[in-house]
Design a protein around this motif. Structure first.
Motif, PDB file in Angstrom:
ATOM      1  N   GLY A 132       0.806  -1.137   0.074  1.00 31.27           N
ATOM      2  CA  GLY A 132       0.038   0.086  -0.021  1.00 31.27           C
ATOM      3  C   GLY A 132       0.934   1.387  -0.076  1.00 31.27           C
ATOM      4  N   LEU A 133       2.085   1.180  -0.573  1.00 30.10           N
ATOM      5  CA  LEU A 133       2.848   2.274  -0.515  1.00 30.10           C
ATOM      6  C   LEU A 133       3.486   2.845  -2.117  1.00 30.10           C
ATOM      7  CD1 LEU A 133       5.264   1.084   2.206  1.00 30.10           C
ATOM      8  CD2 LEU A 133       3.435   2.846   2.314  1.00 30.10           C
ATOM      9  N   ALA A 134       3.804   3.673  -2.474  1.00 33.01           N
ATOM     10  CA  ALA A 134       4.330   4.263  -3.681  1.00 33.01           C
ATOM     11  C   ALA A 134       5.044   5.375  -3.574  1.00 33.01           C
ATOM     12  CB  ALA A 134       2.796   4.666  -4.558  1.00 33.01           C
ATOM     13  N   VAL A 135       5.972   5.523  -4.718  1.00 32.35           N
ATOM     14  CA  VAL A 135       6.521   6.593  -5.193  1.00 32.35           C
ATOM     15  C   VAL A 135       5.998   7.547  -6.115  1.00 32.35           C
ATOM     16  CG1 VAL A 135       8.875   7.474  -5.845  1.00 32.35           C
ATOM     17  CG2 VAL A 135       8.705   5.561  -4.651  1.00 32.35           C
ATOM     18  N   PRO A 136       5.635   8.722  -6.083  1.00 33.37           N
ATOM     19  CA  PRO A 136       5.336   9.663  -7.172  1.00 33.37           C
ATOM     20  C   PRO A 136       6.205   9.684  -8.470  1.00 33.37           C
ATOM     21  CG  PRO A 136       5.965  10.918  -5.618  1.00 33.37           C
ATOM     22  CD  PRO A 136       6.099   9.715  -4.911  1.00 33.37           C
ATOM     23  N   ALA A 137       5.730   8.748  -9.522  1.00 36.58           N
ATOM     24  CA  ALA A 137       6.967   8.676 -10.754  1.00 36.58           C
ATOM     25  C   ALA A 137       5.911   8.191 -12.035  1.00 36.58           C
ATOM     26  CB  ALA A 137       7.850   7.543 -10.208  1.00 36.58           C
ATOM     27  N   GLY A 138       5.882   9.220 -12.807  1.00 35.44           N
ATOM     28  CA  GLY A 138       5.501   8.884 -14.163  1.00 35.44           C
ATOM     29  C   GLY A 138       3.996   8.326 -14.442  1.00 35.44           C
ATOM     30  N   GLY A 155       4.062  13.090 -12.148  1.00 34.09           N
ATOM     31  CA  GLY A 155       3.359  11.748 -12.255  1.00 34.09           C
ATOM     32  C   GLY A 155       1.811  11.919 -11.667  1.00 34.09           C
ATOM     33  N   TRP A 156       1.109  10.858 -11.675  1.00 33.04           N
ATOM     34  CA  TRP A 156      -0.269  10.887 -11.252  1.00 33.04           C
ATOM     35  C   TRP A 156      -0.310  11.492  -9.795  1.00 33.04           C
ATOM     36  CZ3 TRP A 156      -3.552  11.280 -14.484  1.00 33.04           C
ATOM     37  CH2 TRP A 156      -3.620  10.859 -15.613  1.00 33.04           C
ATOM     38  N   ILE A 157       0.415  11.212  -8.727  1.00 26.81           N
ATOM     39  CA  ILE A 157       0.269  11.591  -7.562  1.00 26.81           C
ATOM     40  C   ILE A 157       1.204  12.799  -6.988  1.00 26.81           C
ATOM     41  CG2 ILE A 157      -0.656   9.478  -6.821  1.00 26.81           C
ATOM     42  CD1 ILE A 157       1.923   8.517  -5.583  1.00 26.81           C
ATOM     43  N   MET A 158       1.933  13.503  -7.859  1.00 21.97           N
ATOM     44  CA  MET A 158       2.631  14.508  -7.369  1.00 21.97           C
ATOM     45  C   MET A 158       2.097  15.778  -6.741  1.00 21.97           C
ATOM     46  SD  MET A 158       3.424  16.277 -11.105  1.00 21.97           S
ATOM     47  CE  MET A 158       2.326  16.851 -12.300  1.00 21.97           C
ATOM     48  N   ARG A 159       0.594  16.005  -7.151  1.00 24.31           N
ATOM     49  CA  ARG A 159       0.051  17.189  -6.321  1.00 24.31           C
ATOM     50  C   ARG A 159      -0.169  16.640  -4.994  1.00 24.31           C
ATOM     51  NH1 ARG A 159      -2.759  21.010  -7.907  1.00 24.31           N
ATOM     52  NH2 ARG A 159      -4.785  20.252  -6.885  1.00 24.31           N
ATOM     53  N   LYS A 160      -0.231  15.590  -4.498  1.00 24.66           N
ATOM     54  CA  LYS A 160      -0.126  14.934  -3.133  1.00 24.66           C
ATOM     55  C   LYS A 160       1.019  15.011  -2.411  1.00 24.66           C
ATOM     56  CE  LYS A 160      -2.297  13.383   0.585  1.00 24.66           C
ATOM     57  NZ  LYS A 160      -2.965  14.150   1.636  1.00 24.66           N
ATOM     58  N   TYR A 161       2.141  14.304  -3.017  1.00 25.77           N
ATOM     59  CA  TYR A 161       2.998  14.162  -2.572  1.00 25.77           C
ATOM     60  C   TYR A 161       4.642  14.729  -3.198  1.00 25.77           C
ATOM     61  CZ  TYR A 161       0.567  10.287  -0.170  1.00 25.77           C
ATOM     62  OH  TYR A 161      -0.412   9.542   0.617  1.00 25.77           O
ATOM     63  N   GLY A 162       4.237  15.479  -4.304  1.00 24.29           N
ATOM     64  CA  GLY A 162       5.466  16.315  -4.863  1.00 24.29           C
ATOM     65  C   GLY A 162       6.018  15.397  -5.913  1.00 24.29           C
ATOM     66  N   TYR A 280      -6.992  10.030  -7.977  1.00 21.39           N
ATOM     67  CA  TYR A 280      -7.225  10.851  -6.760  1.00 21.39           C
ATOM     68  C   TYR A 280      -6.379   9.872  -5.953  1.00 21.39           C
ATOM     69  CZ  TYR A 280      -9.439  12.333  -2.483  1.00 21.39           C
ATOM     70  OH  TYR A 280      -9.645  13.312  -1.307  1.00 21.39           O
ATOM     71  N   ALA A 281      -5.369  10.637  -5.210  1.00 26.26           N
ATOM     72  CA  ALA A 281      -4.461  10.139  -4.233  1.00 26.26           C
ATOM     73  C   ALA A 281      -4.894   9.743  -2.859  1.00 26.26           C
ATOM     74  CB  ALA A 281      -2.966  10.820  -4.435  1.00 26.26           C
ATOM     75  N   GLY A 282      -6.015   8.797  -2.601  1.00 28.02           N
ATOM     76  CA  GLY A 282      -6.494   8.634  -1.185  1.00 28.02           C
ATOM     77  C   GLY A 282      -7.516   7.619  -1.470  1.00 28.02           C
ATOM     78  N   PRO A 283      -8.349   7.673  -0.598  1.00 32.01           N
ATOM     79  CA  PRO A 283      -9.485   6.487  -0.364  1.00 32.01           C
ATOM     80  C   PRO A 283     -10.528   6.767  -1.680  1.00 32.01           C
ATOM     81  CG  PRO A 283      -9.419   7.610   1.654  1.00 32.01           C
ATOM     82  CD  PRO A 283      -8.461   8.238   0.812  1.00 32.01           C
ATOM     83  N   TRP A 362      -0.629  18.710 -18.622  1.00 38.42           N
ATOM     84  CA  TRP A 362      -0.125  18.257 -17.307  1.00 38.42           C
ATOM     85  C   TRP A 362      -0.916  19.377 -16.342  1.00 38.42           C
ATOM     86  CZ3 TRP A 362       2.526  13.698 -15.535  1.00 38.42           C
ATOM     87  CH2 TRP A 362       3.141  13.081 -16.595  1.00 38.42           C
ATOM     88  N   GLN A 363      -1.695  19.115 -15.344  1.00 35.02           N
ATOM     89  CA  GLN A 363      -1.774  19.903 -14.215  1.00 35.02           C
ATOM     90  C   GLN A 363      -0.824  19.879 -13.017  1.00 35.02           C
ATOM     91  OE1 GLN A 363      -5.102  18.436 -11.715  1.00 35.02           O
ATOM     92  NE2 GLN A 363      -5.312  20.580 -10.312  1.00 35.02           N
ATOM     93  N   LEU A 364      -0.263  21.124 -12.822  1.00 31.43           N
ATOM     94  CA  LEU A 364       1.057  21.087 -11.688  1.00 31.43           C
ATOM     95  C   LEU A 364       0.163  21.609 -10.401  1.00 31.43           C
ATOM     96  CD1 LEU A 364       3.684  22.470 -13.997  1.00 31.43           C
ATOM     97  CD2 LEU A 364       3.391  19.997 -13.118  1.00 31.43           C
ATOM     98  N   GLY A 365       1.108  22.335  -9.751  1.00 25.90           N
ATOM     99  CA  GLY A 365       0.592  22.878  -8.315  1.00 25.90           C
ATOM    100  C   GLY A 365       0.565  21.877  -7.315  1.00 25.90           C
ATOM    101  N   GLY A 366      -0.014  22.016  -6.087  1.00 30.35           N
ATOM    102  CA  GLY A 366      -0.228  21.459  -5.003  1.00 30.35           C
ATOM    103  C   GLY A 366       1.123  21.290  -4.449  1.00 30.35           C
ATOM    104  N   ALA A 367       1.333  20.216  -3.831  1.00 30.70           N
ATOM    105  CA  ALA A 367       2.671  19.679  -3.193  1.00 30.70           C
ATOM    106  C   ALA A 367       3.786  20.221  -4.012  1.00 30.70           C
ATOM    107  CB  ALA A 367       2.869  18.247  -2.760  1.00 30.70           C
ATOM    108  N   VAL A 368       3.937  20.072  -5.505  1.00 31.36           N
ATOM    109  CA  VAL A 368       4.935  20.456  -6.145  1.00 31.36           C
ATOM    110  C   VAL A 368       5.332  21.856  -6.131  1.00 31.36           C
ATOM    111  CG1 VAL A 368       5.694  20.641  -8.544  1.00 31.36           C
ATOM    112  CG2 VAL A 368       4.256  18.764  -7.969  1.00 31.36           C
ATOM    113  N   ALA A 369       4.355  22.666  -5.948  1.00 31.55           N
ATOM    114  CA  ALA A 369       4.733  23.959  -5.750  1.00 31.55           C
ATOM    115  C   ALA A 369       5.334  24.639  -4.293  1.00 31.55           C
ATOM    116  CB  ALA A 369       3.415  24.920  -6.210  1.00 31.55           C
TER     117      ALA A 369
END
Length: 467
Positions: A132-138, A155-162, A280-283, A362-369
């Motif tokens: 149940g773990l992941a690296v944000p990547a591609g 990648g797909w979960i970068m706005r949550k995790y960078g 969606y990087a969550g439940p 690609w949508q950016l922002g979130g944790a990336v910013a």
């Protein structure tokens, strides 16, 4: 010191001796496997190296670097071989191929993973998702972990995790002098700053250590498609909708011709579409609520946004980026989607010719910013979106027309260009590399290059010259 020579002066005796030092395999042009090992993902690249060192571990990488340096060889470094401009292979020189180095070691208690440089994104996900773990990547599973990470990693979960580099804890690097060093926040901090976005300019990373994040194994994810005639309406809705979305929502707007896949209704195959792909990087239940407005907008012709394993979602775009097709990309970041940018996007979406050409917005922002701009070499954290304009073809036939479409699209967006993602560059010259980093970072990266690779051994990349 100038760049090392490009010729291949090594004699048979020195090559034979080099071969005995490797635990892996040295492939020569006369070997039956040569054509297979010289090929890269982009089918438009056709280069013939003099030698391919298929490294079995860091010791082989060290020997390969020392051999290349001693004989002043043009040197390419190959991880996944996914470079758009084909920089992981060269004519006449040495390819240091890391593809055999695939060891992945997950520590679920510490939530970390150590990954050798030949691993692919799909292999990394398959190793981490059982916990149940992941690296944000591609977004394409056959992309190499190494090249993606060194350029930043979106990648797909970068706005949550960078970005991928925002999860990087340490790297093991073979430098141009053939020495192995570790870089992290505690040791060789200048090098650690540089490899987080500066590409392969400073050495060959043989192993990465990442922080892992809770995710999956199921996510609410997938694309929703509408006819291209609705592109302007969809993009205006999209612009307003994402302004209120939480960091858990990551999206990519896609314009393309509908592929011939089982999920696509036969009557729509080949027709121009606009899609919004989301994750969606969550439940899953939270994701269903967050993505409900997207699924309800207008009258979609195809809705594939459903609960699914994260590893399946990561493979969504694999059929669109098959190895062997002819690939060309133009890219730029923009601050936002004003009405003019939307109209340009819709217009060029209607002009797509090839079944494998596309736009990925690609949508950016979130944790990336939220990571400080000076913390890593990566540039462009404040951008709103990144355009990845793919002028692709199945074969050489029609390729030039697709490239011209990509160039014209990029040029039409020129008034709105801000930064550019270094992993989306072709061979576009030093000025574009400088633009990718900004002038201040570029100067700092050049100083770092003078420290770690003054002879520019590692120059088949988005090169930062040491001079």
């Amino acid at each position: 010191m100038g760049d090392l020579a490009t010729a291949f002066p090594a004699d048979d005796t020195s090559v034979s001796h080099f071969s005995t030092l490797l635990s892996g395999e040295l492939v020569r042009p006369s070997d039956p496997s040569y054509d297979r090992h010289r090929r890269v993902w982009n089918g438009s690249i056709d280069r013939r190296p003099a030698l391919i060192a298929r490294c079995a571990g860091a010791a082989d990488v060290i020997e390969s670097v020392r051999f290349a340096r001693e004989h002043q060889l043009l040197t390419a470094v190959r991880g996944g071989g996914h470079s758009f401009p084909g920089l992981s292979v060269c004519d006449d020189g040495l390819v240091i191929d890391l593809g055999m180095m695939k060891d992945i070691r997950v520590d679920p208690e510490r939530r970390t993973v150590r990954v050798q440089a030949g691993a692919l994104l799909g292999e990394l996900d398959r190793a981490t998702q059982p916990f149940g773990l992941a690296v944000p990547a591609g977004i394409v599973t056959h992309t190499g972990v190494a090249g993606l990470t060194l350029g930043g990693g979106i990648g797909w979960i970068m706005r949550k995790y960078g970005l991928t580099i925002d999860q990087l804890l340490s790297v093991d690097v073979v430098t141009a002098d053939g020495e192995s060093v570790t870089a992290s926040d505690d040791v060789n901090t200048d090098l650690f700053w540089g490899v987080r976005g500066g590409g392969g300019n400073f050495g060959i990373v043989t192993e990465f250590e990442f922080r892992l994040n809770p995710l999956g194994p199921y996510v609410m994810a997938g694309p929703v498609f509408w006819p291209i005639e609705q592109a302007t309406r969809v993009l205006r809705f999209y612009r307003d909708w994402i302004a209120e979305c939480p960091d858990e929502v990551m999206t990519i707007a896609v314009l393309r011709r509908a592929p011939d896949l089982p999920a696509v209704p036969p009557e729509w195959v080949g027709r121009h579409l606009i899609g919004i792909a989301a994750c969606y990087a969550g439940p899953v239940d939270d994701g269903a609520a967050a993505l409900a407005p997207l699924k309800a907008f207008g009258a979609p012709i195809l809705d594939l946004c459903v609960p699914k394993p994260y590893v399946d979602h990561q493979a969504t775009f694999d059929p669109s980026f098959r190895p062997g097709c002819w690939y060309y990309v133009r890219s730029c970041d923009v601050a936002g989607l004003n009405d003019d940018v939307i109209e340009i996007t819709a217009e060029f979406g209607r002009r797509i010719g090839s079944s494998v050409s596309s736009l990925a917005l690609w949508q950016l922002g979130g944790a990336v910013a939220r990571v400080g701009d000076d913390e890593t070499a990566f540039n462009g954290r404040g951008a709103g979106h990144s355009f990845n304009i793919n002028g692709n073809a199945e074969t050489a036939a029609g390729f030039e027309a697709e490239r011209e479409w990509a160039r014209a699209f990029w040029t039409a967006l020129a008034p709105y260009h801000t930064s550019v993602y270094v992993n989306f560059l072709m061979e576009e010259g030093e000025a574009r590399v400088e633009q990718a980093y900004g002038s201040a970072k570029y100067r700092r990266l050049k100083a770092l290059k003078r420290t770690y690779d003054p002879g520019n051994l590692f120059r088949l990349n988005q090169n930062i010259r040491p001079d």
